[in-house]
Design a protein around this motif. Structure first.
Motif, PDB file in Angstrom:
ATOM      1  N   GLU A   1       2.874  -6.884  15.564  1.00 41.96           N
ATOM      2  CA  GLU A   1       3.560  -5.249  15.484  1.00 41.96           C
ATOM      3  C   GLU A   1       5.168  -6.098  15.303  1.00 41.96           C
ATOM      4  O   GLU A   1       5.490  -4.642  14.574  1.00 41.96           O
ATOM      5  CB  GLU A   1       3.511  -4.732  17.002  1.00 41.96           C
ATOM      6  N   LYS A   2       5.854  -6.088  16.069  1.00 33.61           N
ATOM      7  CA  LYS A   2       7.100  -6.900  16.177  1.00 33.61           C
ATOM      8  C   LYS A   2       7.649  -7.246  14.067  1.00 33.61           C
ATOM      9  O   LYS A   2       8.507  -6.956  13.520  1.00 33.61           O
ATOM     10  CB  LYS A   2       7.681  -7.839  16.437  1.00 33.61           C
ATOM     11  N   PHE A   3       6.715  -7.720  13.543  1.00 37.14           N
ATOM     12  CA  PHE A   3       6.788  -8.153  12.132  1.00 37.14           C
ATOM     13  C   PHE A   3       7.127  -6.533  11.291  1.00 37.14           C
ATOM     14  O   PHE A   3       7.528  -6.864  10.509  1.00 37.14           O
ATOM     15  CB  PHE A   3       5.484  -8.649  11.901  1.00 37.14           C
ATOM     16  N   LEU A   4       5.535  -5.685  11.297  1.00 38.51           N
ATOM     17  CA  LEU A   4       5.194  -4.982  10.492  1.00 38.51           C
ATOM     18  C   LEU A   4       6.655  -4.094  11.449  1.00 38.51           C
ATOM     19  O   LEU A   4       6.999  -3.228  10.063  1.00 38.51           O
ATOM     20  CB  LEU A   4       4.207  -4.265  11.575  1.00 38.51           C
TER      21      LEU A   4
ATOM     22  N   TRP B   1       5.583  -4.480   4.420  1.00 38.62           N
ATOM     23  CA  TRP B   1       4.325  -4.851   4.921  1.00 38.62           C
ATOM     24  C   TRP B   1       2.907  -4.464   5.002  1.00 38.62           C
ATOM     25  O   TRP B   1       1.433  -5.154   5.253  1.00 38.62           O
ATOM     26  CB  TRP B   1       4.175  -6.453   5.010  1.00 38.62           C
ATOM     27  N   LYS B   2       3.177  -2.910   5.638  1.00 38.66           N
ATOM     28  CA  LYS B   2       1.986  -2.606   6.075  1.00 38.66           C
ATOM     29  C   LYS B   2       0.604  -2.521   6.114  1.00 38.66           C
ATOM     30  O   LYS B   2      -0.300  -2.603   6.295  1.00 38.66           O
ATOM     31  CB  LYS B   2       2.667  -1.185   6.826  1.00 38.66           C
ATOM     32  N   ASP B   3       1.093  -1.930   3.989  1.00 36.24           N
ATOM     33  CA  ASP B   3      -0.282  -2.059   3.419  1.00 36.24           C
ATOM     34  C   ASP B   3      -0.777  -3.159   2.246  1.00 36.24           C
ATOM     35  O   ASP B   3      -1.495  -3.162   1.189  1.00 36.24           O
ATOM     36  CB  ASP B   3       0.235  -0.619   1.985  1.00 36.24           C
TER      37      ASP B   3
ATOM     38  N   GLY C   1      -5.181   0.208  19.261  1.00 31.01           N
ATOM     39  CA  GLY C   1      -4.491   1.019  18.950  1.00 31.01           C
ATOM     40  C   GLY C   1      -3.818   1.976  19.253  1.00 31.01           C
ATOM     41  O   GLY C   1      -3.510   2.884  18.157  1.00 31.01           O
ATOM     42  N   ARG C   2      -2.775   1.166  19.399  1.00 32.39           N
ATOM     43  CA  ARG C   2      -0.987   1.743  19.587  1.00 32.39           C
ATOM     44  C   ARG C   2      -0.266   0.940  18.095  1.00 32.39           C
ATOM     45  O   ARG C   2      -0.111   1.485  17.322  1.00 32.39           O
ATOM     46  CB  ARG C   2      -0.625   1.073  20.868  1.00 32.39           C
ATOM     47  N   ILE C   3      -1.159   0.144  17.654  1.00 34.29           N
ATOM     48  CA  ILE C   3      -0.758  -1.066  16.448  1.00 34.29           C
ATOM     49  C   ILE C   3      -0.858   0.033  15.303  1.00 34.29           C
ATOM     50  O   ILE C   3      -0.726   0.715  14.478  1.00 34.29           O
ATOM     51  CB  ILE C   3      -0.798  -2.413  16.234  1.00 34.29           C
ATOM     52  N   ASN C   4      -2.673   0.513  15.127  1.00 34.38           N
ATOM     53  CA  ASN C   4      -3.795   1.078  14.122  1.00 34.38           C
ATOM     54  C   ASN C   4      -3.066   2.553  14.141  1.00 34.38           C
ATOM     55  O   ASN C   4      -2.712   2.941  12.974  1.00 34.38           O
ATOM     56  CB  ASN C   4      -4.799   0.593  14.625  1.00 34.38           C
ATOM     57  N   GLY C   5      -2.718   3.240  15.605  1.00 31.69           N
ATOM     58  CA  GLY C   5      -1.700   4.497  15.260  1.00 31.69           C
ATOM     59  C   GLY C   5      -0.474   4.347  14.769  1.00 31.69           C
ATOM     60  O   GLY C   5      -0.572   5.308  13.919  1.00 31.69           O
ATOM     61  N   ARG C   6       0.032   3.434  15.009  1.00 33.80           N
ATOM     62  CA  ARG C   6       1.369   4.057  14.255  1.00 33.80           C
ATOM     63  C   ARG C   6       1.727   3.506  13.135  1.00 33.80           C
ATOM     64  O   ARG C   6       2.579   3.735  11.868  1.00 33.80           O
ATOM     65  CB  ARG C   6       2.484   2.747  15.148  1.00 33.80           C
ATOM     66  N   PHE C   7       0.674   2.498  12.431  1.00 34.82           N
ATOM     67  CA  PHE C   7       0.955   1.644  11.154  1.00 34.82           C
ATOM     68  C   PHE C   7      -0.299   1.883   9.881  1.00 34.82           C
ATOM     69  O   PHE C   7      -0.271   1.784   9.417  1.00 34.82           O
ATOM     70  CB  PHE C   7       1.234   0.307  11.019  1.00 34.82           C
TER      71      PHE C   7
ATOM     72  N   GLY D   1      -6.599   4.532   4.336  1.00 28.31           N
ATOM     73  CA  GLY D   1      -7.128   4.443   3.524  1.00 28.31           C
ATOM     74  C   GLY D   1      -7.173   3.041   4.308  1.00 28.31           C
ATOM     75  O   GLY D   1      -8.437   2.045   3.899  1.00 28.31           O
ATOM     76  N   SER D   2      -6.341   2.340   5.421  1.00 26.47           N
ATOM     77  CA  SER D   2      -6.104   1.083   5.679  1.00 26.47           C
ATOM     78  C   SER D   2      -5.969   0.688   6.938  1.00 26.47           C
ATOM     79  O   SER D   2      -4.967   2.047   7.273  1.00 26.47           O
ATOM     80  CB  SER D   2      -5.397   0.264   4.608  1.00 26.47           C
ATOM     81  N   ILE D   3      -6.427   0.013   8.313  1.00 25.03           N
ATOM     82  CA  ILE D   3      -5.585  -0.256   9.322  1.00 25.03           C
ATOM     83  C   ILE D   3      -5.317  -1.058   9.437  1.00 25.03           C
ATOM     84  O   ILE D   3      -5.441  -2.220   9.000  1.00 25.03           O
ATOM     85  CB  ILE D   3      -6.742   0.550   9.948  1.00 25.03           C
ATOM     86  N   PRO D   4      -4.306  -2.072  10.328  1.00 18.57           N
ATOM     87  CA  PRO D   4      -3.736  -3.254   9.604  1.00 18.57           C
ATOM     88  C   PRO D   4      -4.253  -3.686  10.792  1.00 18.57           C
ATOM     89  O   PRO D   4      -4.302  -5.276  10.443  1.00 18.57           O
ATOM     90  CB  PRO D   4      -1.878  -3.025  10.921  1.00 18.57           C
ATOM     91  N   ILE D   5      -4.898  -3.803  12.196  1.00 18.44           N
ATOM     92  CA  ILE D   5      -5.930  -4.669  12.430  1.00 18.44           C
ATOM     93  C   ILE D   5      -7.164  -4.169  12.966  1.00 18.44           C
ATOM     94  O   ILE D   5      -8.150  -3.259  12.952  1.00 18.44           O
ATOM     95  CB  ILE D   5      -4.556  -4.776  13.936  1.00 18.44           C
ATOM     96  N   GLN D   6      -8.212  -5.388  12.746  1.00 14.34           N
ATOM     97  CA  GLN D   6      -9.189  -5.093  12.547  1.00 14.34           C
ATOM     98  C   GLN D   6     -10.558  -5.870  13.815  1.00 14.34           C
ATOM     99  O   GLN D   6     -10.041  -7.304  13.906  1.00 14.34           O
ATOM    100  CB  GLN D   6     -10.284  -5.755  11.374  1.00 14.34           C
TER     101      GLN D   6
END
Length: 1014
Positions: free
Chosen positions: A435-438, A444-446, A476-482, A486-491
């Protein structure tokens, strides 16, 4: 395989000499896994490929090396070995050369390669008859017994009532698969099912036994208390630096006690199962924290058993481990093994530190000294079977998965985390770092995504349920924010994956994140490296708290998982790393993973165990047998002139063990100076016998000894290691003023003051150390100080002494177990015995002083065991004179105690100069019994465990006098005399006492003047 463990074609394995030990600069690292320059070896007639493989197999992690000096020393040793190796025309090494571990390793690896090639030829083209001949000539294999908590199989009942037994996956299982080719292996463990005794259990046992598996059946209560309770809630938590969760309720402590009892019972069940299949010569290898007591239980059953124990988790710092209530018992259990193994040098160092600080044992660069024995402690980093992963990558199934993943994540960098959903795996820290990296790199989020596989474990435990909720909340918080449509940062996946899918995922991963807060090894990083290739090398971000960091850390980005900012920066560095650097890092990691495989780990441990056991047998030969009271009594009764020599500290007093350091100083000193009541009464009665002389030897001050032995006026006392000698006191009840004789020149003691200044200075520097001041010597003791700090201070103190106050002084410096003593040069307890005998001889000018029986008991330093050597050298068996036993010579013998009264007047008239001028008579001892106190390597003929057993022997001698004063019986001891010898052979200092004594009527109980039975 032959009994010596060698291969059929290779020369017999020979034991390694004690001089061939690892360099002190690289402690705890297996000597057969050190870096060697193969190119510098001049060995002829050895295939270069064989040598290269053997050299790689003997190379340990560079991170385990302490200094450059150790590498140089090992290279020099290897060059010397190679340069001295001579091979005949057939390629066989000359038998005159002494074998070393590295030398044996080269031969074993060469023969292993030959066998591999032979088997390949047989499979590819040899005829069936040749194959049959090969099988017939296969030698009988050694037997290896593996003891682990679980069997390497999963067991399920089929519909028809039979049992479905399938192999389980795991690092230990794969590691020991290759060992089956060399050893006849039996695996002992719990099958994972609860079955009551009966036909069903017998059927499962028979099914498992056909696969060389021996089940250990545990009840539900045992599993709950032993496995879920003590193993997981206590040991596993503490070993991973998770504090013990104690609540302020009585039932919590009661539950801990019940868990400990169940743990001991379960270990006893495993030990009994091992003994049911054990045969002489078998190798027993116990695994992990579940079975820490098993080695000691097995050693009590078979003293010569070959036992190894390996811990697959971290071993915590001694400051953490000492919080464990049952800490001593667990350490003693492990130390009964010949070899104790860990994944890393740090874990081994922590274990040795714990034994030193908690048990007060002496640690060496190679292991721990244990009551005359030695337990080797070494690091053996485990590996995986990389061929299993590389072969899987070539299958069509995995290739299809790879293509599917590449298409799904086209244009995006893939980051992967594969962990158990556990508190030590650091999954929340990993997510926060991402999360801090993003946040810091929104571009880099996409362009990247993180796939986190969290395999559920112990989902019924509230703490783990809370952890799962925390992870889901962060995801959930990271995916909702970033995230976007079309894409989600964490699976995030809360499940395990099939092996082909996992291999494909490893292969397409660009950055592997391993952020364990504490991990024994973490083989996920090894699996990732095995599935990567040079054309598309990924980057490994590895926690420095994982054991793998000390093995493949050179090719990874090491991070502190608790530092979220550092992990975020490492993610960016990994994503932007140049291809050339990626390839170089992957090459370094893959080289280690492909060389240090799981099978190599198992082979190395077993080979090291074999060598260590040989060394242990050699050490045992230097330990004298246990002394039975019957032995000393028979010799005592035969003699007419008898001499008994006794030490003081730990011989007539109770030894101060390490736990006494927590007692108040006043109580400790009081106990330290208290003579054993049984020994005191026995000495008093022995001194009354006109044919028996008793001498007390001590390094303590003469004034203190005079006070301590005031109630024993008829004994001879040698104070300060023989500097001062006091004959028995005269007058009514020994009230005469003592006449101390000085045996050395005491005018040249100017060095005492300057040495005392240095000792006092180091007392200020070393808390809980003290100085013992004597008339002719000084002792600085750090017995109650921190052991590591005390040893360091002792080294500094020696440097100060040799370069300062004693540089030109006539002194000796004696290093004790935890003390430094400075005393006049030439002091010897053996010389003091000789002087006492000549003093007794007095002015009679006899040609021969012959003593029929001498018994010497003492807890002496190695330097002071010269008293044993003196007695041996003057024994009748070692005498060079053939006329010594003639009837004429016996007429001039001096009876010791009978002549004391007449000789003391003459003694007082002779000063030291007259004694030196006097013609000294020859001394000869007809029968001697020398006995050290404590089971250890010694020049004495026998040993006893402690002051209680010294009192036992003295009571036996006293009873044999038949002096009409009654028989001494040790009522406070519970076991029989036979149990003393049995327990002593096991090295147990706390058990083995006597209730009946030889040489007297057991029905008569002696009572002292106070009326109390003794």
């Amino acid at each position: 395989m032959p009994a010596d463990g060698s291969t059929p074609e290779s020369p017999p394995r020979r034991s390694r000499a004690f001089a061939d030990v690892p360099d002190a600069a690289t402690p705890f690292t297996s000597p057969r896994r050190r870096s060697v320059d193969a190119s510098a070896s001049p060995i002829r007639h050895v295939d270069s490929e064989i040598f290269a493989r053997a050299s790689r197999a003997s190379m340990s992690s560079l991170n385990a090396m302490s200094t450059d000096g150790s590498m140089y020393d090992l290279t020099r040793r290897m060059e010397g070995l190679a340069g001295s190796a001579v091979f005949d025309a057939q390629g066989q090494q000359s038998e005159e050369l002494e074998s070393t571990r590295v030398d044996r390793l080269l031969r074993e690896r060469a023969e292993q390669l030959k066998r591999t090639r032979s088997q390949t030829n047989l499979v590819s083209g040899e005829i069936a008859e040749e194959s049959a001949v090969f099988e017939e000539e296969e030698p009988v294999r050694e037997s290896l017994i593996i003891a682990a908590n679980r069997l390497p199989v999963s067991v399920k009942r089929k519909a028809d009532g039979t049992w479905d037994v399938r192999p389980s996956a795991g690092g230990l299982v794969s590691a020991l698969l290759g060992v089956r080719k060399t050893y006849g292996m039996t695996w002992i463990g719990w099958p994972g099912v609860f079955i009551e005794p009966g036909p069903e259990r017998d059927s499962l046992t028979a099914t498992l036994r056909r696969q060389n598996l021996l089940p250990v059946y545990l009840t539900k209560s045992q599993v709950e208390l032993y496995y879920n309770g003590y193993c997981n809630n206590v040991l596993w938590s503490l070993f991973h630096y998770v504090p013990l969760n104690f609540e302020a309720r009585l039932n919590q402590e009661t539950n801990m006690t019940a868990q400990w009892v169940a743990y001991k019972e379960a270990n006893r069940v495993f030990a009994d199962a091992i003994m049911s299949v054990y045969r002489d010569g078998d190798i027993v290898w116990a695994h992990d924290y579940h079975l820490m007591l098993v080695p000691e239980m097995l050693r009590q059953d078979v003293e010569t058993m070959k036992i190894g124990w390996f811990l697959h988790t971290p071993f915590p710092s001694s400051e953490i481990y000492r919080m464990l209530p049952m800490r001593e018992a667990l350490l003693h259990g492990c130390l009964a093994a010949d070899l104790v193994g860990f994944h890393t040098y740090d874990y081994a160092r922590h274990f040795v530190s714990a034994t030193s600080r908690i048990l007060g044992l002496e640690a060496t660069p190679d292991g721990v000294e244990t009551q005359g024995g030695f337990t080797r402690v070494a690091a053996f980093p485990i590996g995986i079977d990389p061929s299993r992963f590389t072969a899987a990558l070539r299958t069509d199934q995995v290739q299809d998965h790879i293509k599917e993943l590449q298409e799904r994540f086209r244009g995006r960098k893939v980051m992967l985390g594969v962990d158990r959903l556990d508190m030590i795996k650091g999954i929340p820290h990993k997510l926060l770092a991402f999360e801090k990296f993003l946040i810091e790199n929104p571009e880099w989020k996409d362009k990247c995504c993180l796939i986190q596989i969290a395999v559920p474990t112990r989902s019924e435990v509230p703490e783990y349920q809370k952890l799962a909720s925390t992870v889901h909340e962060i995801v959930g918080r990271i995916n909702g924010r970033f995230g976007s449509i079309g894409s989600i940062p964490i699976q995030h996946l809360d499940c395990s994956m099939q092996f082909p899918e996992l291999c494909a995922l490893y292969s397409v991963t660009d950055v592997m994140l391993v952020t364990s807060q504490r991990d024994g090894m973490n083989l996920v990083s090894y699996e990732f490296v095995s599935c990567q290739n040079k054309s598309n090398a990924g980057v490994l971000v590895l926690s420095e708290f994982a054991g793998a960091a000390q093995s493949i850390g050179a090719g990874a980005l090491l991070v502190n998982p608790h530092n979220v900012t550092e992990v975020a920066h490492a993610i960016k560095e990994a994503l932007t790393m140049p291809e050339a650097e990626k390839i170089e890092r992957h090459r370094s990691s893959f080289s280690h993973v492909s060389t240090h495989t799981a099978q190599a780990w198992a082979d190395t441990f077993i080979s090291e165990l074999n060598d260590t056991h040989v060394e242990a047998e050699l050490r045992q030969k230097r330990i004298p047998p246990h002394l039975s009271p019957d032995v000393v009594t028979r010799s005592f009764q035969k003699g007419k002139q008898r001499l008994i020599i006794l030490g003081y500290n730990a011989t007539l007093t109770d030894p101060m063990d390490s736990r006494s350091k927590n007692r108040p100083a006043i109580e400790s000193k009081k106990n330290r100076h208290k003579i054993h009541p049984i020994s005191q009464e026995c000495i008093s009665r022995l001194c009354d016998d006109p044919n028996t002389t008793v001498c007390i030897f001590s390094g303590s001050d003469r004034n203190k000894l005079a006070q301590i032995f005031a109630m024993l006026p008829k004994v001879w006392i040698a104070a300060e290691n023989g500097v001062f000698i006091r004959p028995p006191l005269q007058g009514k009840n020994g009230t005469e003023t003592p006449k101390w004789m000085t045996m050395i020149e005491t005018t040249n003691l100017d060095w005492l003051e300057s040495v005392e200044v240095v000792f006092e200075y180091f007392c200020e520097r070393t808390p809980r150390s003290h100085v013992e001041t004597r008339e002719t010597s000084l002792v600085w003791s750090y017995k109650y100080a921190d052991p590591d700090f005390g040893r360091q201070q002792a080294r500094d103190l020696l440097q100060h002494l040799w370069t300062g106050p004693i540089s030109n002084a006539p002194v000796d410096v004696v290093m004790g177990a935890k003390s430094v003593e400075v005393r006049p040069v030439g002091l010897s307890k053996g010389t003091a015995v000789e002087r006492i005998l000549h003093i007794i001889n007095g002015g009679k000018n006899k040609e021969l002083i012959e003593v029929d029986f001498v018994a010497c008991f003492g807890h002496f330093l190695g330097r002071d065991e010269d008293i044993f050597s003196f007695l041996e050298q003057n024994s009748s068996q070692n005498s060079l004179s053939t006329n010594a036993h003639s009837p004429g010579s016996k007429k001039g013998n001096t009876s010791l105690s009978a002549s004391i009264q007449n000789d003391l007047a003459a003694v007082e008239e002779h000063d030291e100069s007259n004694l030196k001028k006097k013609h000294e008579a020859e001394i000869r001892f007809q029968d001697i019994v020398t006995c050290t106190v404590g089971r250890k390597r010694s020049s004495a003929r026998y040993f006893v465990n402690d002051s209680d057993e010294v009192a036992l022997c003295l009571a036996a001698l006293t009873n044999s006098l038949n002096d009409g004063k009654g028989v001494i019986e040790l009522l406070q001891f519970e076991d029989s005399v036979s149990n003393v010898s049995k327990s002593a052979s096991r090295g147990n200092l706390s058990t083995g006492r006597a209730a009946s004594l030889p040489g007297g009527d057991n029905d008569a109980v002696y009572r002292s003047s106070s009326g109390q039975s003794i």
